[in-house]
Design a protein around this motif. Structure first.
Motif, PDB file in Angstrom:
ATOM      1  N   ALA A 258      37.730  26.871  34.687  1.00 39.23           N
ATOM      2  CA  ALA A 258      37.922  27.869  33.641  1.00 39.23           C
ATOM      3  C   ALA A 258      37.169  29.145  33.976  1.00 39.23           C
ATOM      4  O   ALA A 258      37.683  30.243  33.821  1.00 39.23           O
ATOM      5  N   ALA A 259      35.908  28.983  34.437  1.00 44.40           N
ATOM      6  CA  ALA A 259      35.120  30.162  34.766  1.00 44.40           C
ATOM      7  C   ALA A 259      35.716  30.907  35.942  1.00 44.40           C
ATOM      8  O   ALA A 259      35.532  32.103  36.095  1.00 44.40           O
ATOM      9  N   GLY A 260      36.416  30.194  36.833  1.00 46.26           N
ATOM     10  CA  GLY A 260      36.981  30.824  38.023  1.00 46.26           C
ATOM     11  C   GLY A 260      38.210  31.641  37.756  1.00 46.26           C
ATOM     12  O   GLY A 260      38.590  32.467  38.563  1.00 46.26           O
ATOM     13  N   LYS A 261      38.914  31.383  36.650  1.00 45.01           N
ATOM     14  CA  LYS A 261      40.193  32.041  36.411  1.00 45.01           C
ATOM     15  C   LYS A 261      40.002  33.349  35.657  1.00 45.01           C
ATOM     16  O   LYS A 261      40.424  33.495  34.530  1.00 45.01           O
ATOM     17  N   ARG A 262      39.305  34.276  36.266  1.00 43.72           N
ATOM     18  CA  ARG A 262      39.173  35.571  35.646  1.00 43.72           C
ATOM     19  C   ARG A 262      39.980  36.587  36.439  1.00 43.72           C
ATOM     20  O   ARG A 262      40.077  36.496  37.633  1.00 43.72           O
ATOM     21  N   SER A 263      40.505  37.577  35.795  1.00 42.94           N
ATOM     22  CA  SER A 263      41.354  38.534  36.474  1.00 42.94           C
ATOM     23  C   SER A 263      40.566  39.414  37.426  1.00 42.94           C
ATOM     24  O   SER A 263      39.477  39.843  37.127  1.00 42.94           O
ATOM     25  N   ALA A 264      41.166  39.693  38.594  1.00 51.57           N
ATOM     26  CA  ALA A 264      40.522  40.581  39.545  1.00 51.57           C
ATOM     27  C   ALA A 264      40.561  42.005  39.065  1.00 51.57           C
ATOM     28  O   ALA A 264      39.848  42.850  39.573  1.00 51.57           O
ATOM     29  N   ALA A 265      41.423  42.295  38.109  1.00 49.65           N
ATOM     30  CA  ALA A 265      41.621  43.679  37.747  1.00 49.65           C
ATOM     31  C   ALA A 265      41.159  44.014  36.353  1.00 49.65           C
ATOM     32  O   ALA A 265      41.259  45.138  35.929  1.00 49.65           O
ATOM     33  N   ALA A 266      40.662  43.050  35.598  1.00 46.98           N
ATOM     34  CA  ALA A 266      40.399  43.286  34.208  1.00 46.98           C
ATOM     35  C   ALA A 266      39.173  44.143  34.001  1.00 46.98           C
ATOM     36  O   ALA A 266      38.300  44.195  34.824  1.00 46.98           O
ATOM     37  N   GLU A 267      39.096  44.815  32.849  1.00 44.19           N
ATOM     38  CA  GLU A 267      37.966  45.659  32.524  1.00 44.19           C
ATOM     39  C   GLU A 267      36.780  44.806  32.103  1.00 44.19           C
ATOM     40  O   GLU A 267      36.928  43.762  31.498  1.00 44.19           O
ATOM     41  N   PRO A 528      43.315  34.483  48.531  1.00 44.25           N
ATOM     42  CA  PRO A 528      43.614  35.345  47.378  1.00 44.25           C
ATOM     43  C   PRO A 528      42.973  34.874  46.077  1.00 44.25           C
ATOM     44  O   PRO A 528      42.582  35.693  45.248  1.00 44.25           O
ATOM     45  N   GLU A 529      42.862  33.555  45.887  1.00 41.78           N
ATOM     46  CA  GLU A 529      42.295  33.065  44.623  1.00 41.78           C
ATOM     47  C   GLU A 529      40.836  33.434  44.456  1.00 41.78           C
ATOM     48  O   GLU A 529      40.272  33.311  43.359  1.00 41.78           O
ATOM     49  N   SER A 530      40.185  33.901  45.525  1.00 39.59           N
ATOM     50  CA  SER A 530      38.784  34.321  45.401  1.00 39.59           C
ATOM     51  C   SER A 530      38.648  35.538  44.494  1.00 39.59           C
ATOM     52  O   SER A 530      37.554  35.813  43.978  1.00 39.59           O
ATOM     53  N   LEU A 531      39.735  36.271  44.283  1.00 40.59           N
ATOM     54  CA  LEU A 531      39.685  37.414  43.375  1.00 40.59           C
ATOM     55  C   LEU A 531      39.262  36.991  41.975  1.00 40.59           C
ATOM     56  O   LEU A 531      38.628  37.759  41.247  1.00 40.59           O
ATOM     57  N   PHE A 532      39.628  35.774  41.574  1.00 41.25           N
ATOM     58  CA  PHE A 532      39.294  35.283  40.241  1.00 41.25           C
ATOM     59  C   PHE A 532      37.868  34.737  40.183  1.00 41.25           C
ATOM     60  O   PHE A 532      37.410  34.319  39.120  1.00 41.25           O
ATOM     61  N   ARG A 533      37.166  34.720  41.303  1.00 38.86           N
ATOM     62  CA  ARG A 533      35.844  34.093  41.345  1.00 38.86           C
ATOM     63  C   ARG A 533      34.729  35.102  41.625  1.00 38.86           C
ATOM     64  O   ARG A 533      33.637  34.735  42.028  1.00 38.86           O
ATOM     65  N   MET A 534      35.026  36.380  41.455  1.00 32.73           N
ATOM     66  CA  MET A 534      34.024  37.426  41.641  1.00 32.73           C
ATOM     67  C   MET A 534      33.780  38.152  40.329  1.00 32.73           C
ATOM     68  O   MET A 534      34.724  38.474  39.608  1.00 32.73           O
ATOM     69  N   GLU A 535      32.532  38.374  40.029  1.00 29.73           N
ATOM     70  CA  GLU A 535      32.142  39.198  38.887  1.00 29.73           C
ATOM     71  C   GLU A 535      32.003  40.644  39.349  1.00 29.73           C
ATOM     72  O   GLU A 535      31.403  40.911  40.399  1.00 29.73           O
TER      73      GLU A 535
END
Length: 565
Positions: A258-267, A528-535
């Protein structure tokens, strides 16, 4: 292998006339000033003063780490070309200085770059201080705690640190009065610590950095085994990190799906409590732990709440650690944090690279400040309303500009064409006195019909499209937006073009979430899925260096330390 930047300058009022030099040693990964030195030289020529500044800078870097690589930046074309071997050295006063400078480090370990005078203001200021002070000027050295190279054992101080004296660098200028190196310990207001999001085991291991002090400090080991620093007649024991500081729970080290699924582009907005998080390079823990929210995994046993269990593309808030490192009156263990930073730098250093590869193209990636959509966690790409910065965003841009001015290595500024990035870049440009170039390749992803919507609203209106988008980088947002795969192709082409155009230069790229995460992902060779795992917080800074052989190193990620009041 560590990397330093040496900036040096020298001047003579009369040529020959009253002369002095100034030099500064910077950490190439963070831009942090490690050492400052200046000295009055008596009556010598301008070129001799420049060579003396170079020699002092190289010696200071060698004192910090004899095995380091060094990149010298000077506004003296003569010194740079002669030391690079392209011009002959004919003047009898400069030949021995050049030979001495060439012997400080092994051949191939030092590279040289000419820079305009306005980009060498730090060293120039120090040289003028030396000349202004005249024969009373001392060679002043300031060391930060991170400047020293640690030993493997926390209880042992390195031989180099122990053998330096308060009068370590005594020279006799032409006036006949020797000047003495005065060591001054510079302690930052906040001690860097382990990452707020992922405390590592290294955070709890004391290193020699905690026990090391400046060249002027005499160090003794009391019976208790803790190194103490003699300050005048006061013996101050070094702090020992608490056991809890280095023992994160398993949940803290294992981010949930769940924590990993964050958008790479979100504000992104700062987590509850107002303390933005930081990452590799300048690691620190916020004074307050972010509180859990509907879109932020809770700290209890590392289990996300029901709402947090659903992937949020718009939510960029960081998950608080399952166990916060213990502090004593707000002071965190410097030793463990510095060990983490050193480890990151060691990984980033291209020790396997050829010695003649030269300075890399270094991209300092600055995300724009907040807009009104940021705290609302709404999709905000290139196909929406193009919002401007909010009042908070303008203050963030101002603080980022101050941090970059202190870094002192930016040579060019490029920005995405959107309003929020151009405003952020303008704040930095005004502070640094550098013009901004608009670069279309840095624009944010187009989120199509999702522009202006929250993640929850997209999930309600376009559930199937959202599911595909989260699972497949080739999938486009509803309404014909840009896929992450298309964004990666665009960023790779932009990267290649800019690396070729700015080889050996340090460039500030003011851009957005998806482009910055993509720069980092491509540099790491991550999927590509690493985009969802970066703050990636608003107004955060990251750094990637690109070398001539095609290798890249990520040197900093999501630094927001300068945003703290």
């Amino acid at each position: 292998m560590r990397e330093f930047i040496v900036e040096a300058d020298g001047g003579s009022r009369g040529n020959p006339g009253p002369a002095g030099y100034g030099c500064v040693v910077l950490d190439a990964a963070t831009g942090q000033t490690l050492v400052e030195t200046y000295e009055y030289l008596g009556i010598v020529t301008n070129n001799v003063a420049e060579y003396r500044g170079l020699l002092a800078g190289l010696r200071a870097a060698h004192d910090l780490d004899p095995s380091a690589r060094v990149h010298v930046r000077m506004d003296s074309k003569l010194v740079v070309e002669q030391m690079s071997g392209r011009w002959k050295i004919k003047h009898p006063d400069m030949k021995p200085l050049a030979l001495e400078a060439g012997r400080v480090f092994p051949p191939g370990r030092v590279t040289y770059e000419w820079i305009p005078r306005e980009q060498n203001k730090h060293a120039d200021r120090l040289a003028n201080e030396a000349m202004d002070s005249g024969a009373s000027a001392s060679s002043v050295r300031k060391l930060s705690p991170a400047a020293e190279t640690p030993t493997a054992d926390a209880g042992r101080l390195s031989a180099a640190a122990g053998k330096r004296s308060a009068a370590a660098e005594t020279s006799a200028p032409a006036g006949g009065k020797p000047s003495t190196a005065v060591g001054r310990l510079s302690v930052p207001a906040e001690t860097p610590t382990a990452s707020a999001e992922t405390p590592t085991a290294a955070a709890g291991k004391p290193s020699a950095a905690a026990g090391k002090r400046s060249a002027a400090a005499e160090t003794s080991a009391p019976a208790g085994g803790k190194p103490s620093t003699a300050v005048g007649r006061l013996s101050v024991p070094a702090e020992t990190p608490t056991a809890a500081a280095g023992k994160p729970t398993a949940a803290a080290g294992k981010p949930s799906a769940a924590a990993g699924k964050r958008s790479a582009a979100a504000e992104t907005s700062a987590p509850a409590g107002g303390k933005p998080s930081t990452a590799v390079g300048r690691l620190s823990v916020p004074a307050e732990t972010p509180t859990a929210s509907a879109e932020t995994p809770t700290a209890a046993a590392g289990k996300p709440t029901a709402a947090a269990g659903k992937p949020t593309a718009a939510a960029e808030t960081s998950a608080p650690p399952a166990e916060k490192p213990t502090t004593s009156a707000g002071r965190l263990s410097a030793a463990g944090a510095q060990a983490d930073v050193r480890a990151a730098k060691a990984v980033a250093s291209p020790g396997w690279a050829p010695a003649d590869m030269g300075a890399p193209a270094t991209f300092v990636l600055l995300r724009h400040g907040e807009t009104p959509l940021t705290p609302q966690k709404r999709f905000s790409g290139s196909g929406g309303t193009d919002p401007s910065l909010s009042e908070i965003g303008r203050e963030q841009a101002r603080r980022a500009a101050e941090a970059l001015a202190a870094r002192g290595t930016i040579q060019h500024i490029l920005a995405s064409p959107l309003a929020r990035t151009r405003e952020t870049a303008a704040a930095v440009a005004d502070r640094l006195g550098i013009e901004v170039t608009v670069e279309d390749g840095l624009i944010e992803t187009d989120f199509g019909a999702w522009e202006g919507l929250t993640f929850g609203e997209v999930r309600e209106r376009y559930p199937d499209d959202l599911t595909k988008w989260l699972a497949d980088p080739e999938a486009e947002p509803t309404g014909g937006g840009e896929s992450f795969a298309a964004t990666a192709t665009r960023i790779a082409a932009t990267r290649d073009r800019l690396v070729a155009a700015y080889a050996g230069r340090t460039v500030l790229l003011v851009t957005h979430v998806t482009p910055i995460k993509t720069f980092v992902r491509l540099a790491l060779g991550a999927p590509p899925e690493s985009l969802f795992r970066m703050e990636l917080s608003a107004a955060s800074m990251s750094v990637v260096a690109y070398y001539a052989d095609g290798n890249a190193s990520v040197r900093l990620l999501n630094d927001t330390s300068y945003l703290r009041p």
